[in-house]
Design an enzyme around this catalytic site. Structure first.
Site, mmCIF file in Angstrom:
data_model
loop_
_atom_site.group_PDB
_atom_site.id
_atom_site.type_symbol
_atom_site.label_atom_id
_atom_site.label_comp_id
_atom_site.label_asym_id
_atom_site.label_seq_id
_atom_site.Cartn_x
_atom_site.Cartn_y
_atom_site.Cartn_z
ATOM 1 N N SER A 159 0.835 -1.206 0.000
ATOM 2 C CA SER A 159 0.000 0.000 0.000
ATOM 3 C C SER A 159 0.862 1.244 0.000
ATOM 4 O O SER A 159 2.015 1.221 0.432
ATOM 5 C CB SER A 159 -0.915 -0.001 1.237
ATOM 6 O OG SER A 159 -1.585 1.241 1.362
ATOM 7 N N HIS A 160 0.305 2.325 -0.471
ATOM 8 C CA HIS A 160 0.996 3.603 -0.386
ATOM 9 C C HIS A 160 1.095 4.078 1.060
ATOM 10 O O HIS A 160 1.930 4.922 1.381
ATOM 11 C CB HIS A 160 0.264 4.662 -1.215
ATOM 12 C CG HIS A 160 0.477 4.524 -2.693
ATOM 13 N ND1 HIS A 160 -0.002 3.454 -3.430
ATOM 14 C CD2 HIS A 160 1.148 5.320 -3.579
ATOM 15 C CE1 HIS A 160 0.353 3.609 -4.698
ATOM 16 N NE2 HIS A 160 1.053 4.726 -4.821
ATOM 17 N N SER A 161 0.253 3.568 1.889
ATOM 18 C CA SER A 161 0.242 3.968 3.294
ATOM 19 C C SER A 161 0.723 2.829 4.184
ATOM 20 O O SER A 161 0.190 1.716 4.112
ATOM 21 C CB SER A 161 -1.190 4.362 3.699
ATOM 22 O OG SER A 161 -1.320 4.419 5.106
ATOM 23 N N ASP A 189 -2.720 -1.754 -3.402
ATOM 24 C CA ASP A 189 -3.875 -0.853 -3.318
ATOM 25 C C ASP A 189 -4.158 -0.140 -4.639
ATOM 26 O O ASP A 189 -5.221 -0.309 -5.218
ATOM 27 C CB ASP A 189 -3.752 0.127 -2.146
ATOM 28 C CG ASP A 189 -2.509 0.987 -2.171
ATOM 29 O OD1 ASP A 189 -1.679 0.853 -3.096
ATOM 30 O OD2 ASP A 189 -2.351 1.811 -1.250
#
Length: 299
Positions: A14-16, A72
């Site tokens: 995920s980017h987060s 994601d």
């Protein structure tokens, strides 16, 4: 521990970092014996993805029999594919709903499913034969399954039967190798009790012999009904059984091996669901589900 052998690992990209960690934590609740490695952020505390971190996560999740990678959006897919290509192991990058796909894949892995099955569970493509989903694996290229549009259902089996139990009959679906069922609580002989009654259910094709089905109405006495954890327990409890099991609530019907389909029924605490099973282990399957409900799903 339900069973000893866990073969397929998962990676959540995920980017987060928080999102990756959260998805991994949630999926891990459903599959405590599966290695789920999160990889989130750009490696410097910001949003983004990092090739080295994803590669490390793939390595960490790989027990030698394969890894399924979920991502994601956007560049996370590209980075995941690059990491898969760089891996010496068998790695599948799947285009699946991140949360739902991770949960479904984790439960499938927990049950001892192989790489194709775990990847298919993530995308909700369980019925598709291996190799027919456009994926590539291991030894080089990473593949992408599905189109990412399948939201909400592990296998799309939350159905509204149109006036008949069409999904009840059919061949038994022998699951997963090994003797993982040894960890299932309970045991003993199969039986049909309570309000259940045996019936003959027609086969799926004309002229096919009728198949004996076992059914039982089960009350969900736990507080929240068939939410995520009980659904995962139901799916896992059927491991090793040669039975096709459906759960019905209201107009809905779900494959009992599908966590998301079971959750999609929306059966709350206090509800009564109908469990219908066919196949050689049908009675045992019904007994396991009845026992789980009687124990309030160990909550």
């Amino acid at each position: 521990m339900w069973w000893e052998v866990v073969v397929i690992g998962l990676v959540v990209v995920s980017h987060s970092r928080l999102l990756a960690d959260g998805v991994a934590e949630l999926a891990g609740q459903m599959a405590p014996d599966v290695t789920i490695a999160p990889s989130g952020g750009d490696g410097a505390g910001g949003l983004g993805t990092d090739f080295d971190a994803v590669t490390e996560a793939v390595s960490r999740a790989d027990s030698g029999t394969g890894v399924v990678v979920l991502f994601d959006l956007g560049s996370a897919r590209m980075v995941a594919e690059m990491a898969a290509e760089a891996s010496a192991g068998d790695v599948r990058v799947v285009d699946a709903p991140l949360v739902e796909g991770a949960v479904a894949a984790a439960v499938a892995a927990q049950r001892g499913s192989d790489l194709d099955e775990v990847a298919a569970a993530a995308t909700g493509d369980r019925a598709a034969p291996a190799g027919a989903r456009g994926e590539a694996s291991g030894g080089g290229s990473a593949g992408v399954l599905g189109d990412g549009s399948a939201g909400g259902s592990e296998d799309g089996s939350v159905g509204v039967p149109g006036g008949g139990p069409a999904g009840v009959s059919g061949g038994g679906s022998a699951e997963t190798p090994g003797d993982r069922a040894a960890g299932i609580p309970g045991g003993g002989s199969a039986e049909l009790s309570g309000g259940g009654s045996a019936e003959l259910s027609g086969g799926g094709s004309p002229g096919a012999p009728a198949e004996h089905a076992v059914r039982e109405e089960v009350e969900l006495t736990n507080e929240v009904g068939l939410h995520a954890r009980p659904a995962a327990l139901v799916a896992r409890s059927l491991t090793g059984l040669d039975a096709r099991v459906r759960v019905r609530f209201g107009p809905g019907e779900a494959d009992a091996t599908s966590v998301l389909a079971l959750m999609g029924l929306g059966a709350p605490g206090g509800a009564r669901v109908e469990v219908v099973a066919t196949g050689p282990d049908a009675a045992e399957a019904v007994r396991r589900l009845r026992d789980l409900a009687a124990r309030d799903f160990d909550e």
